[in-house]
Design a protein around this motif. Structure first.
Motif, PDB file in Angstrom:
ATOM      1  N   UNK A 178       0.695  -1.102  -0.039  1.00  0.00           N
ATOM      2  CA  UNK A 178      -0.217   0.615   0.096  1.00  0.00           C
ATOM      3  C   UNK A 178       0.829   0.730   0.188  1.00  0.00           C
ATOM      4  N   UNK A 179       2.208   1.366   0.423  1.00  0.00           N
ATOM      5  CA  UNK A 179       2.760   2.518   0.501  1.00  0.00           C
ATOM      6  C   UNK A 179       3.208   2.466  -0.455  1.00  0.00           C
ATOM      7  N   UNK A 180       3.606   1.785  -1.485  1.00  0.00           N
ATOM      8  CA  UNK A 180       4.545   1.856  -2.495  1.00  0.00           C
ATOM      9  C   UNK A 180       3.282   1.917  -3.366  1.00  0.00           C
ATOM     10  N   UNK A 181       1.343   1.864  -3.806  1.00  0.00           N
ATOM     11  CA  UNK A 181       0.562   2.183  -4.473  1.00  0.00           C
ATOM     12  C   UNK A 181       0.343   3.279  -4.017  1.00  0.00           C
ATOM     13  N   UNK A 182       0.138   4.135  -2.870  1.00  0.00           N
ATOM     14  CA  UNK A 182      -0.047   4.900  -2.304  1.00  0.00           C
ATOM     15  C   UNK A 182       0.847   6.137  -2.655  1.00  0.00           C
ATOM     16  N   UNK A 183       1.975   6.136  -2.674  1.00  0.00           N
ATOM     17  CA  UNK A 183       2.964   6.836  -3.288  1.00  0.00           C
ATOM     18  C   UNK A 183       3.627   7.145  -4.328  1.00  0.00           C
ATOM     19  N   UNK A 184       2.911   6.313  -5.406  1.00  0.00           N
ATOM     20  CA  UNK A 184       2.894   6.678  -6.547  1.00  0.00           C
ATOM     21  C   UNK A 184       1.807   7.606  -7.167  1.00  0.00           C
ATOM     22  N   UNK A 185       0.695   7.196  -6.503  1.00  0.00           N
ATOM     23  CA  UNK A 185      -0.335   8.051  -6.976  1.00  0.00           C
ATOM     24  C   UNK A 185      -0.380   9.299  -6.441  1.00  0.00           C
ATOM     25  N   UNK A 186      -0.015   9.611  -5.595  1.00  0.00           N
ATOM     26  CA  UNK A 186       0.493  10.777  -5.259  1.00  0.00           C
ATOM     27  C   UNK A 186       1.192  11.509  -5.412  1.00  0.00           C
ATOM     28  N   UNK A 187       2.331  10.469  -6.134  1.00  0.00           N
ATOM     29  CA  UNK A 187       3.272  11.270  -7.082  1.00  0.00           C
ATOM     30  C   UNK A 187       2.688  11.664  -8.504  1.00  0.00           C
ATOM     31  N   UNK A 246      14.558   2.114  -5.435  1.00  0.00           N
ATOM     32  CA  UNK A 246      14.231   2.436  -6.782  1.00  0.00           C
ATOM     33  C   UNK A 246      12.639   2.427  -7.040  1.00  0.00           C
ATOM     34  N   UNK A 247      12.256   2.563  -6.017  1.00  0.00           N
ATOM     35  CA  UNK A 247      10.757   3.086  -6.028  1.00  0.00           C
ATOM     36  C   UNK A 247      10.991   5.000  -5.775  1.00  0.00           C
ATOM     37  N   UNK A 248      12.167   5.056  -5.262  1.00  0.00           N
ATOM     38  CA  UNK A 248      12.345   6.969  -5.373  1.00  0.00           C
ATOM     39  C   UNK A 248      12.918   7.445  -6.338  1.00  0.00           C
TER      40      UNK A 248
END
Ligand code: IPE
Ligand code: IPE
Ligand code: MG
Length: 248
Positions: free
Chosen positions: A45-54, A92-94
């Protein structure tokens, strides 16, 4: 049904969204699994929400990951959480999303491998400007404010500042969160209606949004819904409704 994403006013996206990511343990328990599995599921969820927020254009996303009070949990859960933070903090996420990483909280209490990894990640991502993800670990407002009061008291004692020079801005600029604006929107998942010692100075005028969804089930549509809800509110900051509408 139309997605809340289509209903959001793209010109009025909050600059800073803070999230209390709660409900991992109950999510796991409801599925007959160990609490730790809930924390593991929460990482996705952290990954999904980070990408959506970006993609939405949010500037700062602050995620409450581990509170000062969470140190009181059973040692086994604390060490599972620290292990997860260590292994899942992936560069990688960042880099993929051009996101800067920052940590707030009491560094000194963390295991040395976690400290080192976070320092490296802060350093390697410091030039990214698309969004900043701030992870609050070993953080609490009372810890932060106590730390700031000590710093200011020392500065007064050393004659660097005068007590009468201390303003709200002085305090804000000494807090751990000095590098970002106050959150316009604070979201708490998992159904509890409290702040649990998170950003209490900074949230003086934040809009609060609570939902029952456990963090592992909080998908991007729920983020859009929260932002849409926030956009329907009138933020008066102590003034009358007429005053704020006339100024628009
Ligand atoms: C939030 O989930 C994550 C942390 C506090 C580390 P919880 O672990 O608090 O989950 P619940 O509230 O017990 O369901
Ligand atoms: C708040 O959740 C801390 C984080 C989400 C990291 P808790 O689950 O620890 O909060 P309380 O104890 O229920 O208030
Ligand atoms: Mg909880």
């Amino acid at each position: 049904m139309e997605s809340y994403k289509e209903l959001i006013d793209k010109e009025r996206i909050p600059h800073h969204v803070a999230i209390i990511m709660d409900g991992n343990g109950r999510w796991a328990k409801a599925k007959g699994m160990h609490r730790t599995m809930g924390h593991q599921a929460g990482v996705a969820t952290v990954k999904e929400i980070t990408e959506a927020a970006t993609r939405l254009g949010i500037d700062y996303l602050t995620l409450y990951t581990f509170s000062t009070e969470n140190w009181k949990r059973p040692a086994e859960e604390v060490s599972a959480l620290m292990g997860l933070i260590f292994s899942e903090l992936e560069e990688e996420l960042f880099t993929k999303n051009q996101v800067r990483f920052r940590m707030i909280g009491d560094y000194d209490r963390l295991p040395s491998n976690v400290q080192q990894k976070m320092r490296e990640l802060e350093d390697h991502t410091k030039h990214f400007t698309r969004m900043t993800v701030v992870i609050a670990i070993s953080y609490s407002s009372r810890w932060e404010i106590t730390h700031t009061v000590k710093e200011l008291a020392t500065a007064v004692k050393e004659g660097k500042i005068q007590p009468e020079d201390i303003t709200e801005e002085t305090i804000s600029s000494h807090l751990n969160t000095q590098f970002m604006p106050d959150p316009e929107l604070m979201i708490r998942t998992g159904g509890e209606l409290r702040l649990s010692n998170y950003l209490m100075w900074q949230c003086a005028y934040s809009e609060l949004y609570f939902c029952d969804t456990f963090w592992p089930d909080f998908h991007e549509e729920e983020l859009y819904k929260a932002i849409y809800d926030y956009q329907q509110r009138e933020r008066r900051f102590g003034k009358t409704s007429e005053q704020v509408t006339d100024n628009k």
